[in-house]
Design an enzyme around this catalytic site. Structure first.
Site, PDB file in Angstrom:
ATOM      1  N   GLU A 144      48.019 -15.360  32.396  1.00 24.18           N
ATOM      2  CA  GLU A 144      47.818 -14.372  31.335  1.00 24.18           C
ATOM      3  C   GLU A 144      48.274 -12.982  31.769  1.00 24.18           C
ATOM      4  O   GLU A 144      47.887 -11.978  31.185  1.00 24.18           O
ATOM      5  CB  GLU A 144      46.342 -14.336  30.930  1.00 24.18           C
ATOM      6  N   ASP A 175      47.260  -7.487  32.123  1.00 22.49           N
ATOM      7  CA  ASP A 175      46.484  -8.723  32.205  1.00 22.49           C
ATOM      8  C   ASP A 175      45.525  -8.793  31.016  1.00 22.49           C
ATOM      9  O   ASP A 175      44.844  -7.807  30.695  1.00 22.49           O
ATOM     10  CB  ASP A 175      45.702  -8.736  33.529  1.00 22.49           C
ATOM     11  N   ILE A 176      45.466  -9.958  30.352  1.00 15.98           N
ATOM     12  CA  ILE A 176      44.515 -10.140  29.243  1.00 15.98           C
ATOM     13  C   ILE A 176      43.108 -10.270  29.823  1.00 15.98           C
ATOM     14  O   ILE A 176      42.862 -11.095  30.718  1.00 15.98           O
ATOM     15  CB  ILE A 176      44.864 -11.387  28.420  1.00 15.98           C
ATOM     16  N   ASP A 225      47.014 -20.608  23.938  1.00 13.29           N
ATOM     17  CA  ASP A 225      48.475 -20.476  23.935  1.00 13.29           C
ATOM     18  C   ASP A 225      48.936 -19.571  22.795  1.00 13.29           C
ATOM     19  O   ASP A 225      49.854 -18.756  22.968  1.00 13.29           O
ATOM     20  CB  ASP A 225      49.126 -21.854  23.789  1.00 13.29           C
ATOM     21  N   ASN A 274      39.836 -19.169  26.719  1.00 13.93           N
ATOM     22  CA  ASN A 274      40.219 -20.582  26.698  1.00 13.93           C
ATOM     23  C   ASN A 274      38.999 -21.495  26.596  1.00 13.93           C
ATOM     24  O   ASN A 274      39.004 -22.485  25.863  1.00 13.93           O
ATOM     25  CB  ASN A 274      41.021 -20.931  27.955  1.00 13.93           C
TER      26      ASN A 274
END
Length: 328
Positions: A221, A177-178, A194, A185
């Protein structure tokens, strides 16, 4: 048709209990195809599964196992069910053709054969298979990142889980997971978000070294990794390689509380699935380990649950000069 597809020599399997008939078909189709021949049903099934056959031309009247039964078995095997089958036979009655289509055939050529007709129908069904394969491929690819999508991941996990159970092989599974991606964002905008997803996905996908390895976008993500026949040490090495590749991107992330650059957290499980074990339960276990890694501070956190149930903390990167251990 793409240049790559045009260069490909499609593999045809010619099946007839009379070697002379196999030879005749081979002469008709000699140009532009890689040809394999079989004079019995069992041998045809073996070759179809082993040689990545693109199309089968199949006689009906064969001793022991006739062509209809061969076709039914091809369609019952997940490895060969997508191979189109053209029956080539002297049986020309309507009920014979109907039986061929009901068995799973796509076309029916009667003997004596006409070489131009055989070549035309083979090319037609090869082109149809290429189009179908391309559509199926697109249906299994995430449109944003270009890696496999969740549907492909779930299919792969189910298949590799059964194979690992059957063969008593190791299987490693990870979720990644980021960190603080919502903040990314909000700070940089969804277009740059993106771009970040694409870059991270492509970096992490490089850990897949073998055809059976699969890296996929799981959602948002979050990404998933399936490493068949890979024990804990090999999984750790692969995941640390992925962590390093993300770090090399050096994507600024001013909204992150754990790093000035984009980072990932992950959880992983390595095990030999026992009879009765459930892949969904394993995935939930991996998800809990990912949660633990994020709770413990994120930034390349990796929690791995081994078959013994031991949880370990892995450093953010391998020591300088240390090579990746062998996967096993």
């Amino acid at each position: 048709m793409s240049t790559e597809a045009a260069r490909k020599r499609h593999r045809l399997l010619l099946v007839d209990d009379q070697p002379g008939n196999v030879q005749l078909l081979a002469e008709v189709l000699a140009e532009g195809f890689e040809l394999h021949g079989a004079t019995s049903g069992p041998r045809a099934l073996e070759l179809a599964a082993r040689e990545r056959i693109d199309l089968v031309l199949l006689d009906v009247m064969m001793p022991g196992m006739d062509g209809f039964e061969v076709c039914r078995r091809l369609k019952a095997d997940e490895r060969t069910r997508g191979i189109p089958v053209i029956f080539v036979t002297s049986l020309g009655e309507v009920q014979d053709e109907t039986a061929g289509f009901e068995a799973g055939g796509v076309d029916y050529i009667t003997k004596p054969i006409s070489p131009p007709v055989v070549r035309a129908r083979v090319r037609t069904h090869i082109a149809l298979k290429e189009a179908r394969d391309r559509l199926e491929e697109l249906a299994l690819v995430d449109g944003l990142t270009g890696v496999a999508n969740r549907r492909r991941f779930e299919e792969c996990l189910e298949s590799e889980w059964r194979r690992a159970q059957r063969n008593r092989h190791w299987l490693s599974l990870a979720l990644l997971d980021i960190d603080h991606f919502k903040g990314f964002n909000d700070r940089y905008g969804h277009a740059q978000g993106d771009e970040c997803l694409r870059a991270v996905a492509q970096a992490l996908a490089t850990v897949c070294r073998r055809p059976s390895d699969l890296f996929a976008r799981y959602g948002g993500e979050e990404f998933a990794l399936v490493l068949p026949e890979t024990a804990a040490e090999g999984a750790q090495a692969a995941l640390l390689l992925g962590i390093g590749r993300v770090a090399e991107l050096a994507i600024a992330h001013d909204s992150s509380s754990c790093d000035a650059k984009v980072s990932v957290s992950l959880g992983a499980v390595s095990l030999i699935p026992a009879e009765g074990d459930d892949p969904k339960a394993c995935l939930e276990r991996v998800d809990r380990l990912l949660y633990d890694a994020k709770r413990d501070g994120r930034r390349h956190g990796l929690h791995q649950d081994l078959v013994t149930g031991i949880r370990v903390r892995i450093p953010a990167s391998l020591p300088a000069g240390k090579e990746e251990p062998e996967r096993s």
